[in-house]
Design an enzyme around this catalytic site. Structure first.
Site, mmCIF file in Angstrom:
data_model
loop_
_atom_site.group_PDB
_atom_site.id
_atom_site.type_symbol
_atom_site.label_atom_id
_atom_site.label_comp_id
_atom_site.label_asym_id
_atom_site.label_seq_id
_atom_site.Cartn_x
_atom_site.Cartn_y
_atom_site.Cartn_z
ATOM 1 N N THR A 117 -51.421 84.612 9.912
ATOM 2 C CA THR A 117 -51.239 85.947 9.346
ATOM 3 C C THR A 117 -50.718 85.915 7.917
ATOM 4 O O THR A 117 -50.015 84.976 7.526
ATOM 5 C CB THR A 117 -50.220 86.728 10.207
ATOM 6 O OG1 THR A 117 -49.859 87.932 9.519
ATOM 7 C CG2 THR A 117 -48.939 85.938 10.423
ATOM 8 N N TYR A 141 -42.129 87.795 13.270
ATOM 9 C CA TYR A 141 -43.557 87.601 13.544
ATOM 10 C C TYR A 141 -44.136 86.528 12.619
ATOM 11 O O TYR A 141 -44.747 85.553 13.069
ATOM 12 C CB TYR A 141 -44.310 88.932 13.378
ATOM 13 C CG TYR A 141 -45.804 88.779 13.422
ATOM 14 C CD1 TYR A 141 -46.427 88.225 14.535
ATOM 15 C CD2 TYR A 141 -46.596 89.172 12.339
ATOM 16 C CE1 TYR A 141 -47.813 88.066 14.569
ATOM 17 C CE2 TYR A 141 -47.970 89.022 12.364
ATOM 18 C CZ TYR A 141 -48.575 88.468 13.481
ATOM 19 O OH TYR A 141 -49.935 88.305 13.506
#
Ligand code: UDP
Length: 324
Positions: A117, A141
């Site tokens: 990501t 995250y």
């Protein structure tokens, strides 16, 4: 025919990837615990219900299905939730991945395509983020994904596991057929929430912060269509197999749109009224995230095919006639 294990193949991006794999002549075997995914999204594919952390089951699947490579999509992917519940994220996105990787090493499965990501980069220090940009994630995250990236480097050296790390910017849109699309419960992502407001299923769309240092004060992101991401997975898999190497690619459109611009585009595409309400910033959100995807273009010949209008139009087509 090559058998590819698609972990999380019943989820949003995974379900688009299995269709791309099939269209390219691969046999996609879906492995999903259905905690977030939808069984109907994997209809027509070989489906095995199982957990990412279940090494024993994975070893059995590798042996029985003659798997030659793994694509891994199963992860929790909400920045806000990761700030509030980091334990969940470290367990699911990092710790459990070790079971999968260890099963691969033990079974001799050598090729791994990993969904990473843009969140691994943290606050950008330049306008277009390339692969060499410093990786200093500002939310759990992003940290969980960066940990796996680092683990993969060490597994490559020690065990010869070859990986493609694909850093998505903002995955968006839906398949043109309208059969599959984005469906999270609860929904937290911008585009589906905007479209649900357009349909009258929600009162309004909340804008998380309007005092960022951006063109209109709202966060800027790089939205990339799921089918373009799916095609990058195929190209990346072929690349690491052909060159027997590891590689990393930032995947985005290299165009940034603010939250307000996204809402305006949705108004144009849907022809509906969409009410907005400005609220506080969401924890963990950098102001701007835009990709430099030249490496993927050069090495893989990857070029995104869907512009923002198409992204929102396909998402709208899905949202209006949702099947799950
Ligand atoms: N966002 C927003 N309102 C919402 C959901 C998201 O303003 O109800 C903003 C969010 O702050 C971010 C962008 O929209 O700047 C995209 O957020 P999303 O959750 O879709 O994806 P993420 O960037 O977290 O991967």
């Amino acid at each position: 025919m090559e058998n590819i294990l698609v972990v999380g193949g019943a989820g949003y991006i995974g379900s688009h990837a299995i269709r791309s794999l099939k269209a390219a002549g691969y046999n996609a075997v879906v492995y999903d615990n259905l905690s977030k995914g939808h069984g109907s999204a994997a209809k027509g594919f070989k489906f095995i219900k199982g957990d990412l952390g279940d090494k024993k089951k994975l070893l059995k699947v590798f042996a029985e299905q003659k798997i030659s490579a793994v694509m891994h999509f199963a992860a929790l992917a909400e920045v806000g939730q990761s700030v509030k519940e980091p334990a969940l994220y470290y367990k699911n996105n990092t710790a459990k991945v070790l079971s999968l990787l260890d099963a691969m090493v033990e079974a001799g499965v050598k090729y791994f395509v990993f969904s990473s990501t843009a969140a691994v980069f943290g606050e950008p220090i330049k306008k277009y983020i390339d692969e060499a940009h410093p990786k200093r994630p500002i939310n759990p995250y992003g940290k969980t994904k960066l940990m796996v990236e680092n683990i993969l480097q060490d597994y490559a050296l020690a065990y010869g596991l070859k990986s493609a790390v694909l850093r998505y910017f903002n995955a968006a849109g839906a398949d043109d057929t309208g059969d599959i699309g984005e469906a999270h419960t609860p929904e937290t992502h911008l585009i589906p929430l905007i479209l649900q407001a357009a349909l009258g299923k929600r009162e309004d769309i909340k804008i998380f912060g309007s005092n960022y240092k951006t063109k209109d004060g709202t966060c800027v992101r790089d939205y990339i269509h799921v089918n373009d991401l799916a095609s990058a997975h195929l190209l990346a898999l072929k690349y690491i197999q052909k060159h027997n190497t590891c590689a990393d690619f930032n995947l985005g459109s290299s165009k940034g749109f603010s939250v307000k611009e996204m809402i305006d585009c949705a108004r144009k595409i849907t022809g509906r009224k969409i009410k907005t309400q400005t609220v506080a910033r969401r924890a963990g959100d950098p102001a701007v995230l835009v990709a430099n995807s030249k490496k993927a273009a050069k090495a893989l010949g990857w070029t995104p095919k869907y512009n923002l209008d198409k992204i929102i139009a396909t998402a709208w087509n899905w949202e209006k006639h949702r099947k799950y």
